[in-house]
Design an enzyme around this catalytic site. Structure first.
Site, PDB file in Angstrom:
ATOM      1  CE1 TYR A   1      34.316  95.954  27.646  1.00 59.23           C
ATOM      2  CE2 TYR A   1      33.288  97.469  29.177  1.00 59.23           C
ATOM      3  CZ  TYR A   1      34.398  96.775  28.752  1.00 59.23           C
ATOM      4  OH  TYR A   1      35.575  96.900  29.424  1.00 59.23           O
TER       5      TYR A   1
ATOM      6  CG  HIS B   1      37.035  91.492  32.974  1.00 62.42           C
ATOM      7  ND1 HIS B   1      38.010  91.798  33.902  1.00 62.42           N
ATOM      8  CD2 HIS B   1      37.437  92.072  31.820  1.00 62.42           C
ATOM      9  CE1 HIS B   1      38.949  92.545  33.333  1.00 62.42           C
ATOM     10  NE2 HIS B   1      38.630  92.711  32.070  1.00 62.42           N
TER      11      HIS B   1
END
Length: 370
Positions: free
Chosen positions: A343, A72
């Site tokens: 993440y 992303h």
């Protein structure tokens, strides 16, 4: 900000007690999930799947792009508020669900993939990451995608899919034999891929539906727990993308379209929470829950501003799905722990890298009618 503030994600105005409480919550979360996700994270053996190996594979597939997210990578910051309907209060003690409660929200829209300068494409998976700023330093961070189910069930399958779906430089498409081998080894992904392919492609971000995909638990004040999944459903009816839109020359047409929409009027999504029942899969994101499950509208996210990624805004936020307020808990889906760990690894890597300007050069935009 001090190192303590950096570790807690605390703003400079946050009271010391709130910082300590947040650090305590983070420590408890890490301690509580480390064992459960040791296999998914691969920390028990150098030969197991680790967050570092997942990030290394992203870089192998997409190439090096220092300073950007490994997935992303192309995005745009947003800000606004969440207005509670009060209907979620019976299921969760989280303060943002109290009747009449208004909670500040910041976040990010993005496209899946690790190439920050790739041209927008209608078929690329879109995402909506949100950060709800609750009182006393609590936060709810959630990442949501515009697909009905997740394409894989486990972190290991996700790792294998990354390589199997890598485009061949000669054709621009994945190797059919590699994909066939992947699906043969992961039959649950075959059905998921069919559902994802059949989804409606809307005209842009503003009229798209974004789902959390993983199952969580809402915890009420009396301790009662309810398995839930959620979706952010646009207030305006979705418009299917036309062939003309798909052929646009503007490489940022999806992001430019969203910024233009906010410029005209705030963009609204309703937080629709679906209640699970015994037997509904909570550890398999490739499987949808039955459509007849009850749901409720917990409130409305109202986006009134957009801004290009830069120092200090959404670019520098880790939208860890396990940063949760009291009243929302992670479920037993193995992807949750793996996402959280990956993440964090991505955040750590890009934090120490030089930054390049975003491909989305959006001037700060405030919507009309605020």
């Amino acid at each position: 900000m001090s190192l303590l503030d950096d570790l807690a994600g605390a703003g400079p105005a946050m009271r010391p007690r709130a910082v300590i409480l947040r650090l305590g919550a983070i420590a408890a979360l890490v301690a509580g999930t480390a064992g459960a996700f040791a296999y998914a994270g691969g920390w028990l053996s150098p030969h197991d799947l680790t967050p570092a190996r997942i990030l290394d594979r992203f870089e192998r597939v997409n190439g090096p792009h220092p300073g950007f997210r490994r997935n992303h990578a192309k995005g745009l910051c947003l800000a606004g508020r969440f207005e509670s309907s009060g209907r979620g209060e019976r299921l969760s003690k989280a303060s943002l669900f109290a009747p009449g409660q208004i909670t500040p929200v910041t976040g990010r829209i993005a496209l899946a993939g690790g190439r920050p300068y790739a041209a927008d494409a209608a078929t690329t998976v879109r995402s909506l990451a949100l950060r709800f700023h609750l009182p006393d330093g609590e936060e709810w961070r959630t990442g949501n995608n515009d697909i009905p189910v997740f394409p894989v069930r486990t972190p290991e399958a996700f790792y294998a899919q990354l390589l199997a779906a890598k485009p061949d430089p000669a054709t621009g498409k994945p190797d059919p034999e590699a994909l066939a081998a992947f699906f043969a080894a992961n039959p649950d992904s075959v059905k998921a891929a069919a559902l994802i392919k059949a989804r409606t492609l809307t005209a842009g971000f503003a009229d798209d539906t974004f789902r959390g995909l993983n199952a969580f638990r809402f915890v009420a004040r009396d301790g009662r727990q309810t398995p839930v999944r959620w979706a952010f459903v646009p207030e305006h009816a979705a418009t299917a993308e036309s062939p003309a839109q798909g052929g646009r020359a503007d490489e940022n047409f999806l992001f430019d379209g969203f910024a233009s929409a906010v410029r005209r009027a705030p963009v609204r999504w309703h937080l629709v929470v679906t209640l699970g029942e015994p037997g509904d899969p909570t550890a398999d994101a490739t499987r949808a829950w039955p459509s007849e499950r009850p749901s409720l509208d917990a409130g409305t996210v109202i986006v009134s501003e957009t801004e290009a990624e830069a120092d200090g805004n959404c670019r520098d936020v880790n939208f860890d799905p396990l940063v949760l307020p009291a009243g929302i808990e992670g479920g037993d889906d193995p992807l949750l722990g793996a996402r959280s760990a990956a993440y964090a690894q991505s955040f750590t890597r890009r934090a120490g890298e030089p930054k390049s300007p975003s491909a989305v050069h959006d001037a700060p935009v405030a919507g009309a009618g605020l």
